[in-house]
Write an enzyme that holds these catalytic residues in place. Structure first.
Site, PDB file in Angstrom:
ATOM      1  N   CYS A  46       0.865  -1.181   0.000  1.00 48.26           N
ATOM      2  CA  CYS A  46       0.000   0.000   0.000  1.00 48.26           C
ATOM      3  C   CYS A  46       0.898   1.225   0.000  1.00 48.26           C
ATOM      4  CB  CYS A  46      -0.901  -0.009   1.232  1.00 48.26           C
ATOM      5  SG  CYS A  46      -1.762   1.549   1.529  1.00 48.26           S
ATOM      6  N   CYS A  99      -1.216   4.181  -6.101  1.00 46.19           N
ATOM      7  CA  CYS A  99      -1.965   3.320  -5.188  1.00 46.19           C
ATOM      8  C   CYS A  99      -2.108   1.970  -5.869  1.00 46.19           C
ATOM      9  CB  CYS A  99      -3.340   3.923  -4.885  1.00 46.19           C
ATOM     10  SG  CYS A  99      -4.435   2.840  -3.951  1.00 46.19           S
TER      11      CYS A  99
END
Length: 256
Positions: A69, A181
Site C-alpha cells: 500500500c 496506489c
C-alpha cells in the site's frame, strides 16, 4: 512472504511477483476492517502495521514483509524497518521510469491524499518537476471503485470522469500516469478509455520484483493463505476473484 494491504490493491503486486516466481508461497493479509488505509491517520497506520506483523509472526514463519500500500509505505516504512529484523519492503510511486518514457514531459500522479501529502512524495515531486510538469490528483474514492470492480459490482463512469476532470480539460494531457496506489492497477482499462488516447502507466508492481528477488531463498511457508481482519459479506464476494491466487485457506485473524 507476507503481503499486507487493507483491500485487494496488494493483489496487483502479487500478480507481478507470481509472474517472476510462480512457485513461491505467500500469506496475504487483507485488513478489510481498516479499509481504506488512505483515510487513516499516521499513528494508526504505524501501530496497525506493527500489530499485524507481530500477530502473524506468532503463527507463521514469515521471513519478509511487503507493505503493498503506497499510503502505509510512505508513512510506516521507516518505523517498521527499525522495529523488525526481517526485511520490510514498501511500495512507493515510481518516478524514474515515467521520466524516461514521457514524450511530452507532462506526467500525471494519482494517489490517495495521504500519499500526496507525505513529505517523501512532496520532495520527490519537487525534484522531478524541475524539468517536467507533474500534474497531481489526490483521491481516496478510486480505491473504493477498484474494490467494486473486482467484486463484479457496477462502477460509475461518471464518477471516474469526475475524478479525472482536471486532466481531461487540459489542452495537452499527461501521456504518462504514475499509479500511486496499488488498487489503481485494476482500473487501467477504464482510465485509458476516459482519455481516448494511449497512456503509459507506471505501475509500482513492475519494480517490486527486483527488490525482493534476493530474499526468496528464505521461503518456508508451504501453502498460500489469505488472512482477513474481518470475515464478512465483502470477503465472501471476493471468493471467485481470489481463486486464481490459489489460496488454500481463508481465515479471520484477531488483531484485538
Amino acid at each position: 512472504m507476507l503481503i499486507i494491504d487493507s483491500g485487494i490493491g496488494g493483489l496487483s503486486i502479487l500478480d507481478n511477483i507470481k509472474k517472476k516466481f510462480p512457485h513461491i508461497n505467500y500469506i496475504y493479509m487483507l485488513d478489510n476492517e481498516a479499509f481504506p488505509y488512505g483515510k487513516k491517520k499516521e499513528k494508526f497506520l504505524i501501530e496497525r502495521s506493527i500489530k499485524i506483523i507481530n500477530a502473524i509472526k506468532k503463527i507463521y514463519p514469515i521471513k519478509m514483509v511487503i507493505i503493498a500500500c503506497n499510503t502505509a509505505s510512505t508513512i510506516s516504512l521507516p518505523t517498521l524497518k527499525k522495529t523488525f529484523s526481517i526485511p520490510i519492503i514498501g511500495v512507493l510511486p515510481v518516478f524514474k521510469p515515467a521520466i524516461k518514457i514521457t514524450k511530452n514531459k507532462i506526467i500525471g500522479l494519482i494517489a490517495t491524499r495521504s500519499t500526496i501529502n507525505s513529505l517523501y512524495i512532496k520532495k520527490t515531486i519537487y525534484k522531478y518537476s524541475l524539468e517536467n510538469t507533474i500534474k497531481i490528483i489526490a483521491t481516496n474514492e478510486l480505491a473504493v471503485i477498484a474494490e467494486k470492480k473486482v467484486r463484479k459490482l457496477s462502477i460509475s463512469n461518471i464518477k471516474l470522469k469526475k475524478i479525472f476532470q482536471s486532466w481531461i480539460i487540459l489542452s495537452i494531457k499527461p501521456d504518462t500516469i504514475i499509479l500511486g496506489c496499488t488498487h489503481f492497477s485494476f482500473l487501467k482499462k477504464e482510465i485509458q478509455q476516459i482519455f481516448h488516447k494511449p497512456i503509459n502507466f507506471i505501475d509500482p508492481g513492475d519494480t517490486i520484483v527486483n527488490k525482493i528477488e534476493k530474499y526468496f531463498y528464505q521461503k518456508k511457508i508451504k501453502k498460500n493463505i489469505l488472512l482477513c481482519s474481518k470475515y464478512n459479506k465483502q470477503i465472501k464476494q471476493l471468493v471467485f476473484f481470489l481463486k486464481k491466487y490459489k489460496f488454500k485457506k481463508i481465515q479471520e485473524i484477531n488483531l484485538n
